[in-house]
Design a protein around this motif. Structure first.
Motif, mmCIF file in Angstrom:
data_model
loop_
_atom_site.group_PDB
_atom_site.id
_atom_site.type_symbol
_atom_site.label_atom_id
_atom_site.label_comp_id
_atom_site.label_asym_id
_atom_site.label_seq_id
_atom_site.Cartn_x
_atom_site.Cartn_y
_atom_site.Cartn_z
ATOM 1 N N ASP A 42 0.810 -1.227 0.000
ATOM 2 C CA ASP A 42 0.000 0.000 0.000
ATOM 3 C C ASP A 42 0.839 1.271 0.000
ATOM 4 O O ASP A 42 0.317 2.352 -0.283
ATOM 5 N N ASP A 43 2.129 1.149 0.340
ATOM 6 C CA ASP A 43 2.990 2.336 0.412
ATOM 7 C C ASP A 43 4.138 2.268 -0.603
ATOM 8 O O ASP A 43 5.072 3.050 -0.533
ATOM 9 N N LEU A 44 4.067 1.350 -1.532
ATOM 10 C CA LEU A 44 5.152 1.157 -2.493
ATOM 11 C C LEU A 44 5.308 2.385 -3.388
ATOM 12 O O LEU A 44 4.333 2.928 -3.913
ATOM 13 N N VAL A 45 6.545 2.821 -3.562
ATOM 14 C CA VAL A 45 6.800 4.063 -4.283
ATOM 15 C C VAL A 45 6.356 3.979 -5.742
ATOM 16 O O VAL A 45 5.792 4.927 -6.292
ATOM 17 N N ALA A 46 6.581 2.858 -6.388
ATOM 18 C CA ALA A 46 6.301 2.723 -7.823
ATOM 19 C C ALA A 46 4.838 2.973 -8.172
ATOM 20 O O ALA A 46 4.529 3.400 -9.295
ATOM 21 N N ALA A 47 3.938 2.730 -7.227
ATOM 22 C CA ALA A 47 2.510 2.862 -7.513
ATOM 23 C C ALA A 47 1.930 4.181 -7.011
ATOM 24 O O ALA A 47 0.723 4.411 -7.100
ATOM 25 N N GLU A 50 1.772 11.224 -8.645
ATOM 26 C CA GLU A 50 2.802 12.256 -8.680
ATOM 27 C C GLU A 50 2.801 13.086 -7.399
ATOM 28 O O GLU A 50 3.855 13.397 -6.846
ATOM 29 N N GLU A 51 1.629 13.427 -6.900
ATOM 30 C CA GLU A 51 1.541 14.224 -5.678
ATOM 31 C C GLU A 51 1.995 13.431 -4.463
ATOM 32 O O GLU A 51 2.662 13.957 -3.576
ATOM 33 N N GLU A 52 1.611 12.155 -4.404
ATOM 34 C CA GLU A 52 2.054 11.302 -3.299
ATOM 35 C C GLU A 52 3.573 11.152 -3.310
ATOM 36 O O GLU A 52 4.219 11.163 -2.264
ATOM 37 N N PHE A 53 4.130 11.012 -4.496
ATOM 38 C CA PHE A 53 5.574 10.856 -4.644
ATOM 39 C C PHE A 53 6.307 12.093 -4.118
ATOM 40 O O PHE A 53 7.311 11.983 -3.412
#
Length: 218
Positions: A42-47, A50-53
């Motif tokens: 649920d917290d994996l960077v790849a998924a 853009e704003e979450e990243f």
């Protein structure tokens, strides 16, 4: 250039352990890329969007700790920590994971940095000490993992070095002494690419040495 959209439905969990997970990222039909991560699905960077990243916190904090004592040359404080994949004590900076509760407070990276410095050196960071952000988020090696660190500068002004110890090691942590590094010594370590034992060191130690000799900490 058009990017690749990796959604959670295209991710398969290959390994799920307490401190490490491996995911299969299906970025195209029949094409796979493997990602080692500390994060749950649920917290994996790849998924992330853009704003979450752009707004996410790193997994851990690595600290550039400089000791300033009146009448003495400033020194970078490093230690020898056992690194299991390398099978040796490597010259290292104080560092540690951001705990879940840290994420709920103001300045979570600073809170983590102060805790890790106390655990790994026995020194309490005072309100009068300098604590600044160097970089809020850097990837370790995004070719194989999404693991990340925030880089924090801590300048200890006339610290009580009589409290210096490594008794606060937790879990798998294992230490073997400290190294006080002057600017000339830091340049020597950078030039040699090895510590005094002839061993290589991590990129975060390299970054700390570079930040120190460049005087960017001042």
């Amino acid at each position: 250039m058009k990017g690749i959209n990796i959604t959670k439905d295209k991710i398969e969990t290959v390994l799920d352990k307490k401190f490490i997970r491996v995911f299969d990222l299906q970025y195209e039909e029949g094409r796979h890329y493997f990602d080692a991560s500390r994060r749950p699905l649920d917290d994996l960077v790849a998924a992330k969007s853009e704003e979450e990243f752009k707004s996410m916190l790193p997994d851990a904090v690595s600290c550039v700790v400089v000791i300033e004592e009146d009448g003495k040359e400033p020194q970078l404080l490093l230690s020898y920590e056992y690194r299991y994949p390398a099978g040796r004590f490597l010259l290292s900076v104080p560092a540690g994971l951001i705990d879940p509760e840290d994420k709920e407070v103001q300045d979570p990276l600073f809170v983590t940095a102060k805790r890790e410095i106390f655990e790994e050196t026995g020194i309490t960071v005072k309100d009068t000490d300098k604590v600044e952000m160097i970089n809020p988020f850097v990837f370790s090696t995004p070719g194989m993992t999404d693991e990340s660190n925030g880089l924090v500068l801590v300048v200890l002004k006339n610290p009580d070095l009589s409290t210096l110890n490594q008794d606060g090691a937790v879990g798998q942590e294992f230490f073997d002494g400290f190294e006080f590094v002057t600017k000339d010594k830091a340049k020597e370590l950078l030039k040699n690419g090895r510590d005094d034992k002839g061993h290589f060191y991590s990129v975060f130690t390299w970054a700390a040495l570079m930040y120190f000799v460049s005087d960017m900490w001042k």
